[in-house]
Design a protein around this motif. Structure first.
Motif, PDB file in Angstrom:
ATOM      1  N   SER A  44     -37.937 -50.829 -41.712  1.00  0.00           N
ATOM      2  CA  SER A  44     -38.562 -51.350 -40.267  1.00  0.00           C
ATOM      3  C   SER A  44     -38.531 -52.555 -40.458  1.00  0.00           C
ATOM      4  O   SER A  44     -39.194 -53.322 -41.357  1.00  0.00           O
ATOM      5  CB  SER A  44     -40.056 -50.605 -40.351  1.00  0.00           C
ATOM      6  OG  SER A  44     -40.660 -50.940 -39.113  1.00  0.00           O
ATOM      7  N   LYS A  70     -36.065 -45.634 -45.280  1.00  0.00           N
ATOM      8  CA  LYS A  70     -36.106 -46.106 -44.001  1.00  0.00           C
ATOM      9  C   LYS A  70     -36.652 -47.554 -43.917  1.00  0.00           C
ATOM     10  O   LYS A  70     -37.600 -47.823 -44.311  1.00  0.00           O
ATOM     11  CB  LYS A  70     -37.076 -45.190 -43.228  1.00  0.00           C
ATOM     12  CG  LYS A  70     -37.331 -45.252 -41.802  1.00  0.00           C
ATOM     13  CD  LYS A  70     -37.670 -44.082 -41.086  1.00  0.00           C
ATOM     14  CE  LYS A  70     -37.829 -44.153 -39.480  1.00  0.00           C
ATOM     15  NZ  LYS A  70     -39.101 -44.802 -39.213  1.00  0.00           N
ATOM     16  N   SER A  95     -42.410 -46.289 -42.833  1.00  0.00           N
ATOM     17  CA  SER A  95     -40.887 -46.534 -43.193  1.00  0.00           C
ATOM     18  C   SER A  95     -41.148 -46.912 -44.805  1.00  0.00           C
ATOM     19  O   SER A  95     -42.270 -47.414 -45.313  1.00  0.00           O
ATOM     20  CB  SER A  95     -40.794 -47.560 -42.340  1.00  0.00           C
ATOM     21  OG  SER A  95     -41.424 -48.431 -42.059  1.00  0.00           O
ATOM     22  N   ASP A  96     -40.195 -46.799 -45.522  1.00  0.00           N
ATOM     23  CA  ASP A  96     -40.071 -47.225 -46.767  1.00  0.00           C
ATOM     24  C   ASP A  96     -39.995 -48.594 -47.194  1.00  0.00           C
ATOM     25  O   ASP A  96     -40.323 -49.162 -48.043  1.00  0.00           O
ATOM     26  CB  ASP A  96     -39.003 -46.143 -47.390  1.00  0.00           C
ATOM     27  CG  ASP A  96     -38.855 -44.935 -47.091  1.00  0.00           C
ATOM     28  OD1 ASP A  96     -37.947 -44.529 -46.658  1.00  0.00           O
ATOM     29  OD2 ASP A  96     -39.854 -44.211 -47.511  1.00  0.00           O
ATOM     30  N   MET A 151     -33.085 -39.358 -49.749  1.00  0.00           N
ATOM     31  CA  MET A 151     -32.609 -40.608 -49.315  1.00  0.00           C
ATOM     32  C   MET A 151     -31.558 -41.249 -49.878  1.00  0.00           C
ATOM     33  O   MET A 151     -31.756 -41.147 -51.435  1.00  0.00           O
ATOM     34  CB  MET A 151     -34.090 -41.548 -49.627  1.00  0.00           C
ATOM     35  CG  MET A 151     -35.105 -41.319 -48.560  1.00  0.00           C
ATOM     36  SD  MET A 151     -36.140 -42.761 -48.604  1.00  0.00           S
ATOM     37  CE  MET A 151     -36.937 -42.582 -50.200  1.00  0.00           C
TER      38      MET A 151
END
Lengths: 285, 246
Positions: free
Chosen positions: B96, B94, B171-172, A1
């Motif tokens: 959301s 990520k 999601s992160d 990431m």
């Protein structure tokens, strides 16, 4: 990431293709959605096109005193492909404005919405091209490999329409009046492009004569050339490169050259404008 | 690298385009005072100013503040939707986000169809979305209504549907706006549990809400916004106390 930030215009453009699943599935869904619970489904589009072609074709072939077998196929293909061009450009005027809800919720690249529009219109093009065999039968021509040039033609038309749509989308997001102006311009173009009439009716009759003096080594001489006003219409060239191969007619080189040149210059312009405008577009919606 | 949100000197200006922009400025100036500037013939609203924040993984942040303070705007900055007018925003992981109850919801389609579309927009394949459906419908308690058009749903049902969808995949970073308060108490409890579970998997939660009880239950850190600026940033209890005492 790795850390990300809001994409620039170029990044947005490049990233938009990665979301191919979004724009293909949603595009297909939208096309089907419009015709839910109807009898013919999405082929209503094709039927209404066919009706228009037949009625206008018969009436105007009388007016122009051309044979129906010549005129109607010409008209049909002009309708279909100019329809593709107008659909893309007209809808891209408001595309981001209408999708404002989604744009302010999910960080999907702005260009993906345009890709979805193109996909929807290509699907509809597919529906409309179903009448091609009918057109060929009526024009008494049989399919030939030469017609494959039309595939290249469609690609170049789409690539041209894409930069025009991108540009239109950006400026109309900022200046809402432009949407009306552009819709009107497209309507005018419809009459200025040889769709309902054939090019031979104008070529040779509406020209600009350009004269200049040339030094040929020993003398100054006058040289002159003619510029066909019709050649100034970009849509004329785009329609010709698809329509002519499908009717087994030769395509003049200058149509290809102008279409390709437009594509290159147009994309440069559109991408530069998009790059500059991208940080502000969300605030215009 | 782990999930992280980093904002450096972020400023967000909203230009107001309107024919009556000049008179609009005069009207707004009275109410918002120094947040509206008149520049080259149009009004500019300074929605956020001087935001310097770092949120690291495992943090559950509650955004508080009066209406118009800039909470929704800040959430959109974190979602990478609003490009900063100046300053920098960097997000790792990520995202959301659930920022609006009617995001991309098509009222004529059924709940099930909307979930499928939502899945596509979130980047899932139709197959993946299908597999998640039973779980989502179950969590949202919508078995009876899932095949009815969404326009027949109440706000609470819509909320359950969308929340359930947004939290179905890992999601992160989870960003939520205050509409969560539309739910009832049992939903609050369920939602809080689920958000906790999500964040425990080394994520970040940022939740904007007026409901102090919800915030105290779900968050560890509080950020109080007022007039586009960060007034207070600290442990949630402290920030809530301060806010309630105002």
């Amino acid at each position: 990431m790795s850390p990300r930030t809001v994409p620039t215009g170029f990044e947005d453009f490049c990233q938009s293709f990665k979301h191919w699943r979004i724009f293909t599935l949603l595009g297909w869904h939208r096309v089907k959605g419009n015709y839910k619970r109807t009898v013919l489904g999405d082929f209503w589009v094709t039927l209404s096109l066919a009706i228009r072609i037949i009625t206008i074709g018969v009436v105007f072939s009388f007016i122009f005193e051309s044979s129906r077998a010549d005129y109607i196929p010409h008209l049909a293909l002009g309708f279909i492909f100019f329809g593709l061009i107008t659909a893309n450009i007209n809808f891209s005027c408001k595309i981001w404005v209408q999708a404002a809800g989604i744009i302010k919720q999910l960080p999907i690249p702005l260009h993906t919405h345009l890709l979805q529009l193109y996909w929807q219109n290509l699907i509809l093009l597919g529906h409309n091209l179903v009448i091609l065999p009918g057109i060929w039968w009526y024009a008494k021509i049989s399919p030939d490999w030469y017609m494959c040039w039309a595939l290249l033609g469609i690609l170049i038309v789409q690539l041209n329409v894409s930069w025009m749509s991108l540009l239109v989308a950006v400026v109309c997001a900022r200046y809402r009046d432009l949407a009306q102006i552009i819709t009107n311009l497209m309507q005018i173009s419809y009459f200025l492009t040889p769709i309902m009439w054939t090019p031979d009716k104008i070529l040779g009759k509406a020209r600009l004569r350009i004269s200049w003096i040339n030094w040929d080594g020993s003398n100054w001489r006058w040289k002159e050339t003619y510029l066909e006003l019709l050649d100034l219409n970009p849509f004329y060239h785009l329609i010709e490169i698809v329509r002519a191969p499908l009717l087994l007619k030769p395509v003049q080189d200058h149509h290809w050259i102008i279409s390709l040149a437009m594509m290159v210059i147009g994309w440069l312009l559109a991408l530069i404008v998009f790059q500059k405008a991208r940080p502000k577009i969300v605030y215009w919606l | 690298m782990s999930a992280k949100i980093e904002a450096q000197n972020v400023e967000i200006d909203f230009p107001v385009y309107s024919e009556t922009s000049r008179s609009l400025t005069r009207q707004l100036v009275g109410k918002i005072r120094n947040r509206v500037e008149h520049r080259s013939g149009r009004a500019i609203v300074h929605a956020l100013r001087g935001i310097n924040l770092a949120i690291n993984e495992g943090e559950r942040v509650g955004l508080l503040g009066p209406n118009g303070a800039g909470k929704s705007t800040l959430l959109r900055v974190f979602s990478l939707i609003y490009p900063p007018s100046s300053g920098k925003i960097e997000v790792t992981g990520k995202i959301s986000s659930l920022l609006n109850i009617s995001l991309g919801v098509e009222p004529e389609l059924t709940g099930r169809e909307n979930l499928m579309i939502r899945g596509i927009m979130l980047g899932l394949t139709p197959g993946e979305t299908q597999k998640l459906l039973p779980g989502i419908i179950g969590f949202a308690d919508l078995e009876e209504f899932i095949d009815l058009p969404v326009r027949t749903y109440s706000d609470g049902m819509r909320l359950r549907l969308l929340f359930s969808m947004a939290t179905a995949t890992h999601s992160d970073i989870l960003l939520m706006d205050e509409w969560l308060s539309a739910g009832d108490q049992s939903f609050h409890n369920k939602a809080a549990e689920r958000m906790q579970a999500m964040v425990e998997k080394a994520g970040i939660l940022v939740l904007a809400s007026h409901s102090v009880s919800l915030l105290k239950k779900t968050c560890t850190r509080g950020i109080l916004l007022q007039k586009g600026e960060v007034l207070l940033d600290g442990p949630i209890e402290e920030v809530c106390e301060f806010y309630q005492n105002q």
